[in-house]
Design a protein around this motif. Structure first.
Motif, PDB file in Angstrom:
ATOM      1  N   SER A 248       0.743  -1.232  -0.021  1.00 25.82           N
ATOM      2  CA  SER A 248       0.032  -0.016   0.100  1.00 25.82           C
ATOM      3  C   SER A 248       1.014   1.255  -0.079  1.00 25.82           C
ATOM      4  CB  SER A 248      -1.034  -0.110   1.350  1.00 25.82           C
ATOM      5  OG  SER A 248      -0.255  -0.292   2.437  1.00 25.82           O
ATOM      6  N   ASP A 249       2.259   1.176   0.676  1.00 26.51           N
ATOM      7  CA  ASP A 249       2.796   2.310   0.752  1.00 26.51           C
ATOM      8  C   ASP A 249       3.210   2.768  -0.891  1.00 26.51           C
ATOM      9  OD1 ASP A 249       3.067   2.635   3.373  1.00 26.51           O
ATOM     10  OD2 ASP A 249       4.978   1.299   3.424  1.00 26.51           O
ATOM     11  N   TYR A 252       0.120   4.719  -2.183  1.00 26.07           N
ATOM     12  CA  TYR A 252       0.212   6.115  -1.532  1.00 26.07           C
ATOM     13  C   TYR A 252       1.116   7.034  -2.117  1.00 26.07           C
ATOM     14  CZ  TYR A 252      -3.018   3.931   1.966  1.00 26.07           C
ATOM     15  OH  TYR A 252      -4.097   2.948   2.579  1.00 26.07           O
ATOM     16  N   SER A 253       2.323   6.503  -2.282  1.00 22.59           N
ATOM     17  CA  SER A 253       3.335   7.508  -2.959  1.00 22.59           C
ATOM     18  C   SER A 253       3.086   7.764  -4.298  1.00 22.59           C
ATOM     19  CB  SER A 253       4.667   6.680  -2.770  1.00 22.59           C
ATOM     20  OG  SER A 253       5.829   7.232  -3.320  1.00 22.59           O
ATOM     21  N   LEU A 256       0.119  10.371  -4.412  1.00 20.26           N
ATOM     22  CA  LEU A 256       0.422  11.597  -3.837  1.00 20.26           C
ATOM     23  C   LEU A 256       1.515  12.384  -4.665  1.00 20.26           C
ATOM     24  CD1 LEU A 256       0.421  11.007  -0.132  1.00 20.26           C
ATOM     25  CD2 LEU A 256      -1.195  12.290  -1.194  1.00 20.26           C
ATOM     26  N   VAL A 264      -5.446  10.931  -0.210  1.00 20.58           N
ATOM     27  CA  VAL A 264      -5.724   9.626  -0.979  1.00 20.58           C
ATOM     28  C   VAL A 264      -6.633   8.457   0.146  1.00 20.58           C
ATOM     29  CG1 VAL A 264      -4.668   7.279  -1.680  1.00 20.58           C
ATOM     30  CG2 VAL A 264      -3.729   9.583  -2.181  1.00 20.58           C
ATOM     31  N   PHE A 266      -8.174   4.964   0.368  1.00 19.47           N
ATOM     32  CA  PHE A 266      -8.220   3.455  -0.142  1.00 19.47           C
ATOM     33  C   PHE A 266      -9.218   2.714   0.766  1.00 19.47           C
ATOM     34  CE2 PHE A 266      -6.237  -0.688   0.658  1.00 19.47           C
ATOM     35  CZ  PHE A 266      -6.521  -1.491  -0.715  1.00 19.47           C
ATOM     36  N   ARG A 280      -3.750   8.760   3.327  1.00 22.15           N
ATOM     37  CA  ARG A 280      -2.839   9.461   3.165  1.00 22.15           C
ATOM     38  C   ARG A 280      -3.079  10.924   2.773  1.00 22.15           C
ATOM     39  NH1 ARG A 280      -1.715   5.450   5.507  1.00 22.15           N
ATOM     40  NH2 ARG A 280      -0.038   4.129   5.541  1.00 22.15           N
ATOM     41  N   SER A 281      -2.141  11.872   3.272  1.00 24.84           N
ATOM     42  CA  SER A 281      -2.399  13.198   2.836  1.00 24.84           C
ATOM     43  C   SER A 281      -1.090  13.930   2.786  1.00 24.84           C
ATOM     44  CB  SER A 281      -3.355  13.947   3.635  1.00 24.84           C
ATOM     45  OG  SER A 281      -2.802  13.964   4.812  1.00 24.84           O
ATOM     46  N   ALA A 302      -1.292  10.462   7.910  1.00 22.72           N
ATOM     47  CA  ALA A 302      -1.408   9.001   7.614  1.00 22.72           C
ATOM     48  C   ALA A 302      -2.234   8.337   8.591  1.00 22.72           C
ATOM     49  CB  ALA A 302      -0.144   8.185   7.676  1.00 22.72           C
TER      50      ALA A 302
END
Length: 326
Positions: A248-249, A252-253, A256, A264, A266, A280-281, A302
């Motif tokens: 998932s990292d 998100y990366s 973003l 984001v 999910f 995430r933001s 997060a």
């Protein structure tokens, strides 16, 4: 990040002295910070000749923590009632009992000490909590150094790994992070290997995770003037591609990094009636405040939660809260 006060260190030392046995546990579905903070804390207890058991509800899905599963159990060592009276529970990287997951045994009514860095942490109990710390590992490092002094190599490796995973290998740190790097430098001086840690964090991903990542990216929708990226995972996806080593990292990366995206969302359908959500933001959006409205928590940039409902309904409910912000 703040320096833990001598009063708080004394409070923790007193907690250790008041008990003969300790259960050490982090949150369910653990990440690197939760697991390696527990491992490092166990090394402190070992050095103090304290008896302990490492607990985790698991599952150890992430490749970077899978080798640590052998040190943890989801079954509590049986203790008589008099023994329980002299037992302490140390919770790391979360503060809510509900986030500990399913453990075979009774964790309730144990004298408890919390070590956590989440913004939504419960500060009403005995605790060392610093929401400005980028990782629980940073707090455990301070505790170890103040109580025992120089950190040995194995413990330094545990702490450096926990710090690295929760900071995205230092990518999430800002200009207020000088003390974090000073602590990291001491860990390297004690034997932690930055290159080896990075390889362990980023390598070993199953091919299936790349396929699943492609599916998640293909489903992305942008909302609210393209400021929010939304995607989801179905039970069929999980069944086909598995849940081992999910990444998932990277999702998100990648999202973003898109121009204009500020947050984001999910959503994964875990069972017919429950979902897991991840947020995430960038700097402006406090996703922990949104997560808290649905019983979750985390950091400003997060956060996450588990919630009852169908994926489509959950997604719309949470989007409604993002709309108020964006």
């Amino acid at each position: 990040m703040q320096i833990i006060s001598d009063e708080k260190i004394a409070e923790f030392k007193n907690f250790l002295e008041q008990h003969d046995f300790f259960y050490v546990i982090g949150h369910k579905d653990p990440d690197g910070d939760a697991i390696y903070s527990c491992m490092a804390l166990a090394e402190l207890l070992k050095a103090k000749n304290c008896s302990y058991q490492l607990l985790s509800a698991g599952p150890f899905k992430r490749p970077e923590i899978r080798s640590m599963a052998i040190f943890f159990s989801n079954q509590m060592t049986f203790l008589s009632e008099p023994e329980r009276q002299k037992t302490g529970l140390i919770i790391l990287d979360c503060s809510e009992m509900s986030r500990l997951g399913e453990i075979d045994g009774d964790l309730s009514n144990l004298d408890t000490f919390i070590i956590d860095h989440h913004k939504t942490a419960d500060v009403t109990k005995k605790c060392i909590i610093d929401a400005t710390s980028p990782a629980t590992a940073c707090l455990v490092q301070q505790i170890y150094e103040k109580i025992l002094g120089t950190i040995p190599k194995k413990t330094a490796e545990y702490l450096f790994f926990g710090l690295s995973t929760d900071t995205g290998y230092f990518r999430f740190l800002n200009t207020d992070s000088a003390e974090v790097f000073r602590q990291a430098a001491r860990l390297v001086e004690s034997g932690a290997n930055p290159r080896k840690t990075y390889d362990e964090m980023t390598g070993g991903k199953p091919y299936s995770t790349r396929k699943l990542l492609g599916i998640m990216l293909d489903r992305v929708e942008r909302r609210y003037n393209n400021k929010l990226a939304v995607t989801y995972e179905t039970m069929e996806d999980t069944k086909k591609w598995g849940q081992e080593g999910r990444d998932s990292d990277s999702l998100y990366s990648l999202l973003l990094s898109v121009d204009g995206i500020e947050a984001v969302l999910f959503v994964r359908q875990d069972t017919e009636l429950t979902c897991t959500c991840g947020f995430r933001s960038r700097d402006k959006v406090d996703v922990s405040a949104i997560a808290q409205k649905f019983g979750g928590g985390g950091h400003k940039n997060a956060a996450g939660l588990s919630i009852d409902g169908k994926c489509a309904d959950v997604l719309e409910k949470i989007c409604a809260e993002f709309k108020k912000v964006l």
